[in-house]
Design a protein around this motif. Structure first.
Motif, PDB file in Angstrom:
ATOM      1  N   THR A  82      -5.340  16.407  14.464  1.00 32.84           N
ATOM      2  CA  THR A  82      -6.257  17.516  14.216  1.00 32.84           C
ATOM      3  C   THR A  82      -7.131  17.833  15.417  1.00 32.84           C
ATOM      4  O   THR A  82      -7.574  18.963  15.565  1.00 32.84           O
ATOM      5  CB  THR A  82      -7.138  17.230  12.988  1.00 32.84           C
ATOM      6  N   VAL A  83      -7.383  16.853  16.259  1.00 32.10           N
ATOM      7  CA  VAL A  83      -8.178  17.114  17.462  1.00 32.10           C
ATOM      8  C   VAL A  83      -7.412  18.068  18.381  1.00 32.10           C
ATOM      9  O   VAL A  83      -7.949  19.091  18.820  1.00 32.10           O
ATOM     10  CB  VAL A  83      -8.547  15.803  18.198  1.00 32.10           C
ATOM     11  N   GLU A  84      -6.148  17.754  18.651  1.00 31.98           N
ATOM     12  CA  GLU A  84      -5.328  18.633  19.502  1.00 31.98           C
ATOM     13  C   GLU A  84      -5.164  20.006  18.871  1.00 31.98           C
ATOM     14  O   GLU A  84      -5.280  21.030  19.545  1.00 31.98           O
ATOM     15  CB  GLU A  84      -3.955  18.009  19.744  1.00 31.98           C
ATOM     16  N   ALA A  85      -4.880  20.038  17.572  1.00 30.56           N
ATOM     17  CA  ALA A  85      -4.696  21.309  16.871  1.00 30.56           C
ATOM     18  C   ALA A  85      -5.983  22.130  16.897  1.00 30.56           C
ATOM     19  O   ALA A  85      -5.950  23.351  17.120  1.00 30.56           O
ATOM     20  CB  ALA A  85      -4.243  21.055  15.443  1.00 30.56           C
ATOM     21  N   GLY A  86      -7.109  21.475  16.689  1.00 30.79           N
ATOM     22  CA  GLY A  86      -8.393  22.173  16.717  1.00 30.79           C
ATOM     23  C   GLY A  86      -8.720  22.735  18.089  1.00 30.79           C
ATOM     24  O   GLY A  86      -9.222  23.860  18.204  1.00 30.79           O
ATOM     25  N   LEU A  87      -8.428  21.985  19.125  1.00 28.74           N
ATOM     26  CA  LEU A  87      -8.654  22.485  20.486  1.00 28.74           C
ATOM     27  C   LEU A  87      -7.784  23.701  20.773  1.00 28.74           C
ATOM     28  O   LEU A  87      -8.231  24.658  21.420  1.00 28.74           O
ATOM     29  CB  LEU A  87      -8.396  21.382  21.508  1.00 28.74           C
ATOM     30  N   ALA A  88      -6.555  23.698  20.275  1.00 22.62           N
ATOM     31  CA  ALA A  88      -5.664  24.859  20.455  1.00 22.62           C
ATOM     32  C   ALA A  88      -6.234  26.076  19.733  1.00 22.62           C
ATOM     33  O   ALA A  88      -6.200  27.196  20.277  1.00 22.62           O
ATOM     34  CB  ALA A  88      -4.259  24.535  19.948  1.00 22.62           C
ATOM     35  N   LEU A  89      -6.765  25.872  18.543  1.00 17.06           N
ATOM     36  CA  LEU A  89      -7.365  26.994  17.802  1.00 17.06           C
ATOM     37  C   LEU A  89      -8.596  27.524  18.526  1.00 17.06           C
ATOM     38  O   LEU A  89      -8.777  28.737  18.658  1.00 17.06           O
ATOM     39  CB  LEU A  89      -7.719  26.572  16.383  1.00 17.06           C
ATOM     40  N   GLU A  90      -9.434  26.628  19.007  1.00 17.11           N
ATOM     41  CA  GLU A  90     -10.626  27.071  19.746  1.00 17.11           C
ATOM     42  C   GLU A  90     -10.239  27.823  21.016  1.00 17.11           C
ATOM     43  O   GLU A  90     -10.848  28.853  21.345  1.00 17.11           O
ATOM     44  CB  GLU A  90     -11.523  25.883  20.066  1.00 17.11           C
ATOM     45  N   ALA A  91      -9.229  27.349  21.724  1.00 14.00           N
ATOM     46  CA  ALA A  91      -8.766  28.033  22.936  1.00 14.00           C
ATOM     47  C   ALA A  91      -8.235  29.425  22.616  1.00 14.00           C
ATOM     48  O   ALA A  91      -8.289  30.317  23.458  1.00 14.00           O
ATOM     49  CB  ALA A  91      -7.693  27.197  23.638  1.00 14.00           C
ATOM     50  N   ALA A  92      -7.749  29.606  21.390  1.00 13.69           N
ATOM     51  CA  ALA A  92      -7.222  30.902  20.963  1.00 13.69           C
ATOM     52  C   ALA A  92      -8.306  31.807  20.377  1.00 13.69           C
ATOM     53  O   ALA A  92      -8.014  32.917  19.929  1.00 13.69           O
ATOM     54  CB  ALA A  92      -6.106  30.695  19.943  1.00 13.69           C
ATOM     55  N   GLY A  93      -9.545  31.336  20.369  1.00 15.97           N
ATOM     56  CA  GLY A  93     -10.649  32.171  19.928  1.00 15.97           C
ATOM     57  C   GLY A  93     -11.210  31.878  18.550  1.00 15.97           C
ATOM     58  O   GLY A  93     -12.122  32.581  18.096  1.00 15.97           O
ATOM     59  N   PHE A  94     -10.704  30.856  17.863  1.00 14.84           N
ATOM     60  CA  PHE A  94     -11.294  30.487  16.571  1.00 14.84           C
ATOM     61  C   PHE A  94     -12.692  29.927  16.824  1.00 14.84           C
ATOM     62  O   PHE A  94     -12.890  29.120  17.730  1.00 14.84           O
ATOM     63  CB  PHE A  94     -10.421  29.462  15.848  1.00 14.84           C
ATOM     64  N   THR A  95     -13.646  30.360  16.031  1.00 17.66           N
ATOM     65  CA  THR A  95     -15.047  30.044  16.306  1.00 17.66           C
ATOM     66  C   THR A  95     -15.653  28.975  15.400  1.00 17.66           C
ATOM     67  O   THR A  95     -16.718  28.442  15.717  1.00 17.66           O
ATOM     68  CB  THR A  95     -15.909  31.316  16.191  1.00 17.66           C
ATOM     69  N   GLN A  96     -14.987  28.663  14.267  1.00 21.92           N
ATOM     70  CA  GLN A  96     -15.536  27.691  13.316  1.00 21.92           C
ATOM     71  C   GLN A  96     -14.440  26.710  12.911  1.00 21.92           C
ATOM     72  O   GLN A  96     -13.854  26.830  11.841  1.00 21.92           O
ATOM     73  CB  GLN A  96     -16.082  28.400  12.079  1.00 21.92           C
ATOM     74  N   VAL A  97     -14.192  25.747  13.778  1.00 20.27           N
ATOM     75  CA  VAL A  97     -13.124  24.776  13.544  1.00 20.27           C
ATOM     76  C   VAL A  97     -13.740  23.401  13.318  1.00 20.27           C
ATOM     77  O   VAL A  97     -14.639  22.985  14.040  1.00 20.27           O
ATOM     78  CB  VAL A  97     -12.153  24.718  14.751  1.00 20.27           C
ATOM     79  N   ALA A  98     -13.227  22.711  12.309  1.00 27.05           N
ATOM     80  CA  ALA A  98     -13.651  21.344  12.027  1.00 27.05           C
ATOM     81  C   ALA A  98     -12.413  20.507  11.722  1.00 27.05           C
ATOM     82  O   ALA A  98     -11.382  21.040  11.319  1.00 27.05           O
ATOM     83  CB  ALA A  98     -14.591  21.311  10.831  1.00 27.05           C
ATOM     84  N   HIS A  99     -12.528  19.200  11.947  1.00 28.31           N
ATOM     85  CA  HIS A  99     -11.431  18.312  11.572  1.00 28.31           C
ATOM     86  C   HIS A  99     -11.974  17.125  10.808  1.00 28.31           C
ATOM     87  O   HIS A  99     -13.146  16.770  10.902  1.00 28.31           O
ATOM     88  CB  HIS A  99     -10.592  17.903  12.791  1.00 28.31           C
TER      89      HIS A  99
END
Length: 130
Positions: A82-99
């Motif tokens: 989830t850390v890697e997946a969350g970083l990918a989402l944040e890099a794509a512009g997701f603003t509210q990601v948690a794991h």
């Protein structure tokens, strides 16, 4: 990226029904090990290739979320994918990601078993399986 213990994640999801809860494990883990009810299954990678396709993952999450501003909570086996997946989402512009720390099954104990120290199931949170 925010980090939630399993109990904190459950409380957050109850207080924020608009949040998208995503299980990033492989299909076999999702089906046969179990998963929280209502979680959306979008694997970070899949058997047998075990190759991450970040663009595919981000596209699928965006399709489910509808907007990169929607809160997303990620769950895996032990809280590593989830850390890697969350970083990918944040890099794509997701603003509210948690794991979810410790994931669904939790950390490995001294006997190489999961589910005895921590994790979603260990904490007695709702789950189901095939």
């Amino acid at each position: 990226m925010k980090e939630f213990t399993p109990r904190q994640a459950w409380d957050y999801l109850q207080a924020h029904p608009d949040a998208l809860f995503v299980d990033v494990r492989m299909e076999i883990e999702y089906l046969y090990v179990g998963h929280p009810p209502g979680v959306v299954h979008i694997p970070w990678y899949e058997y047998p290739d075990m190759v991450v396709d970040e663009a595919r993952f981000v596209q699928q999450v965006l399709r489910e979320a509808g907007s990169p501003q929607r809160p997303v909570v990620l769950l895996c086996r032990s809280g590593k994918r989830t850390v890697e997946a969350g970083l990918a989402l944040e890099a794509a512009g997701f603003t509210q990601v948690a794991h979810v720390l410790h994931g669904f099954e939790g950390d490995i104990d001294e006997h190489f078993h999961r589910g005895r120290l921590n994790g979603w199931r260990h904490d007695g949170l709702p789950w189901e399986q095939m």
